[in-house]
Design an enzyme around this catalytic site. Structure first.
Site, PDB file in Angstrom:
ATOM      1  N   HIS A 328       0.810  -1.220   0.000  1.00  0.00           N
ATOM      2  CA  HIS A 328       0.000   0.000   0.000  1.00  0.00           C
ATOM      3  C   HIS A 328       0.847   1.276   0.000  1.00  0.00           C
ATOM      4  O   HIS A 328       0.346   2.358  -0.322  1.00  0.00           O
ATOM      5  CB  HIS A 328      -0.897  -0.012   1.251  1.00  0.00           C
ATOM      6  N   LYS A 407     -27.344   0.775  -6.891  1.00  0.00           N
ATOM      7  CA  LYS A 407     -27.246   2.214  -7.164  1.00  0.00           C
ATOM      8  C   LYS A 407     -28.497   2.766  -7.834  1.00  0.00           C
ATOM      9  O   LYS A 407     -28.960   3.872  -7.490  1.00  0.00           O
ATOM     10  CB  LYS A 407     -26.020   2.467  -8.050  1.00  0.00           C
ATOM     11  N   HIS A 416     -27.538   9.861  -2.293  1.00  0.00           N
ATOM     12  CA  HIS A 416     -26.197   9.513  -2.761  1.00  0.00           C
ATOM     13  C   HIS A 416     -25.893   8.064  -2.358  1.00  0.00           C
ATOM     14  O   HIS A 416     -25.944   7.727  -1.170  1.00  0.00           O
ATOM     15  CB  HIS A 416     -25.158  10.458  -2.154  1.00  0.00           C
TER      16      HIS A 416
END
Length: 613
Positions: A328, A407, A416
């Site tokens: 990462h 969604k 949202h």
């Protein structure tokens, strides 16, 4: 997310880098005000009053001085946070990074062309590798279009770190070695590493300057597999990368000292390689609705066939499925998501087949690289594997699809989708644990020069109040609706501000590090119990991130022992979630959190349907 080659010279991958705006320093007053709001849900009245006093003293005293010094630093560099963040979040961290810091994940190809199927590993790996090499070439030739959010250009510097990059352990602090060069900058290493049964091989991915075709790659991978099948496993030196960082650094120094020329050359060959192909013998059967086995294998699989410090390990399993694990430190997950989404589209478009010539040019066979080892190295490898398997056996991962809606339905309600999921997670946690859950959500700051991330804290007073109302049977629909609307508005506002560089967590880190570098005592603000209890200093019980609206998902370990890792992707018809926890913590359970999360999603949709917000 545009991955199609950019033909316009004006739109080269790194075209806008020099003109990206500097990362701003927020005002001290604004950051401290936001901090007080963020700690409010975790304090009783007396505690909160004490913290208000601590913050006021800081703001009027040492905080003002530290802010001045931070502003001076920001005048001399385009990103005042960059080096600090790399050190504090990654390079100085001493815990084993492969399990605790790396991000990993399942590849989505099983949803269309490549369902699990025995006997397909090498053919599919050759095609997957070829598409990956095409992506490397897009970046190297700067034909990958700069990413944008609307019309705003996003910083592309992290894409330089996807290939030819490796973290190298140090006794006190690691370093990142990056060998990538664009075509205009000069030569770039083009060799691959293949690890199989604890043995390490390398070959060049180019022949006469041309990327090897899938038939040619298949021949190379088949050779490696044939060398290893029916033979004893190799030394498994790769397992050392799963070790605690200082132990690994010392083990690496010893490894080099045994045979400096050979062992150092092998390490540099691995570190400078394009990426690692891991030929794994496990068969983590998974389906589009249940990715658990593949996700668990990606984050916690065999440490002898992956180089944990490489920026990209392509994990190829015996049942023809794929995953990845990535260090990462050099870049954030959205870079890998961009590439994996590209791979998924290419594989789907070609139905997972190679449509070119089957003719294979005569290319040199892969070369096995064998370290010179001694009993101490064997002992170090045994120790690394013991601690790694002890930790992986303690990890609990679930990765399921919630298929009732996604969604499309959420947006129909004019809400949202990401905020919807975040609030459902807050409600699920509070149902389970009967208290607010300090939460980290990733906000990107890539609209700024070398921007990476900011913390957005979803456990707002408004979210906590809404959760209480939702769990109170005496509250009517109207009260629940109003509380949900306020929670949505606050979350959306804070997320938008964080993306503008107006969060407060990175700012407070900067002030803390200025004091530390000056040799000053740690300001009381950072010693206040509420600082850690609310998540400060990397103590969030919910470590979460929207991986995006594509088919690509990831998983991370929890940030704290009593916490969860919570990654998710949102599609039109479903939400796919990966949740991690530690089995040794009796309070937490990934499967229970998932079930509570699903019921919370249904409750929220029901509320939004009964009374349009």
């Amino acid at each position: 997310m545009d991955n199609h080659p950019s033909e316009s010279l004006a739109e080269r991958t790194f075209h806008y880098q020099s003109s990206m705006p500097s990362l701003p320093v927020p005002s001290l007053e604004m950051s401290l005000s936001k901090y007080l709001n963020a700690v409010r849900p975790f304090a009783c009245e007396d505690e909160f009053k004490a913290t208000v006093d601590i913050v006021r003293t800081f703001q009027e005293g040492v905080g003002k001085e530290l802010q001045h010094k931070l502003l001076q630093r920001a005048k001399t560099m385009k990103n005042w946070l960059e080096a600090w963040w790399l050190d504090a979040a990654y390079l100085e961290v001493r815990i084993p990074s492969q399990l605790n810091v790396n991000f990993a994940g399942p590849a989505p190809y099983l949803e269309h062309c490549w369902p699990p199927e025995e006997g397909t590993q090498l053919l599919r790996a050759s095609i997957n590798t070829w598409h990956t090499l095409q992506y490397w070439d897009l970046i190297r030739t700067e034909r990958l279009p700069p990413q944008k959010s609307g019309k705003i250009v996003l910083d592309m510097d992290q894409f330089r770190m996807l290939f030819n990059t490796c973290k190298v352990p140090g006794v006190k602090k690691d370093t990142i070695c990056n060998y990538f060069r664009t075509e205009r900058e000069g030569p770039c290493p083009s060799h691959l590493i293949v690890i199989c049964r604890g043995r390490i091989f390398t070959f060049d991915a180019l022949c006469d300057g041309q990327i090897l075709t899938p038939p040619e790659l298949l021949r190379q991978l088949s050779y490696v597999k044939e060398c290893c099948e029916g033979q004893p496993e190799g030394d498994g030196v790769a397992a050392l990368t799963s070790e605690e960082r200082t132990r690994w650094a010392l083990a690496r120094e010893h490894l080099i000292s045994i045979d400096p020329q050979r062992n150092n050359t092998i390490l540099e060959t691995i570190e400078s390689s394009l990426f690692v192909i891991s030929l794994d013998e496990s068969t983590p059967y998974s389906t589009p609705d249940n990715y658990t086995s593949l996700t668990m294998e990606a984050i916690a699989g065999n440490p002898t066939v992956r180089w944990g410090d490489k920026s990209y390990n392509s994990l190829s399993y015996a049942d023809g499925t794929f995953g990845s694990t990535c260090d990462h430190a050099p870049y954030d997950a959205m870079v890998l998501v961009s590439m994996t989404w590209y791979l998924d589209q290419q594989i789907k478009e070609t139905e997972g087949k190679w449509r070119g010539s089957d003719t294979a040019r005569p290319v040199p066979r892969p070369k096995e690289m064998v370290f010179t080892v001694d009993e101490k190295v064997h002992s170090d490898i045994r120790h690394a594997k013991r601690q790694y398997y002890k930790s992986t056996q303690d990890m609990q991962v679930v990765c399921y699809a919630f298929t009732a809606f996604g969604k499309a339905t959420i947006k129909q309600k004019k809400l949202h989708p990401d905020t919807f999921v975040q609030l459902a997670m807050q409600l699920a946690y509070q149902k389970m644990h009967k208290r607010p859950g300090s939460c980290y959500e990733t906000a990107t700051t890539r609209k700024f020069y070398h921007g990476r991330t900011e913390t957005m804290r979803p456990c707002t007073p408004e979210a906590v109040n809404w959760c209480k109302v939702m769990m109170d049977n005496t509250c009517d629909v109207d009260a629940k609706r109003k509380a949900m609307r306020l929670a949505f508005l606050e979350h959306n506002k804070l997320m938008a501000e964080a993306k503008e560089g107006k969060g407060f967590d990175r700012h407070l880190l900067g002030l803390y590090l200025i004091a530390k570098e000056d040799g000053q005592p740690t300001p009381e603000l950072f010693l206040d119990p509420l600082y850690a209890r609310s998540g400060g200093g990397g103590n969030f019980v919910l470590s979460s991130s929207l991986v995006g609206y594509t088919t690509v998902l990831g998983v991370v370990a929890p940030m704290v022992h009593r916490g969860y890792g919570f990654f998710y992707r949102i599609r039109d018809d479903r939400i796919v979630i990966s949740i991690s926890a530690w089995k040794s913590c009796r309070e937490t359970d990934s499967a229970s959190l998932f079930n509570n999360f699903c019921s919370s999603l249904h409750e929220m949709l029901h509320l939004a349907t009964k009374s349009q917000l």
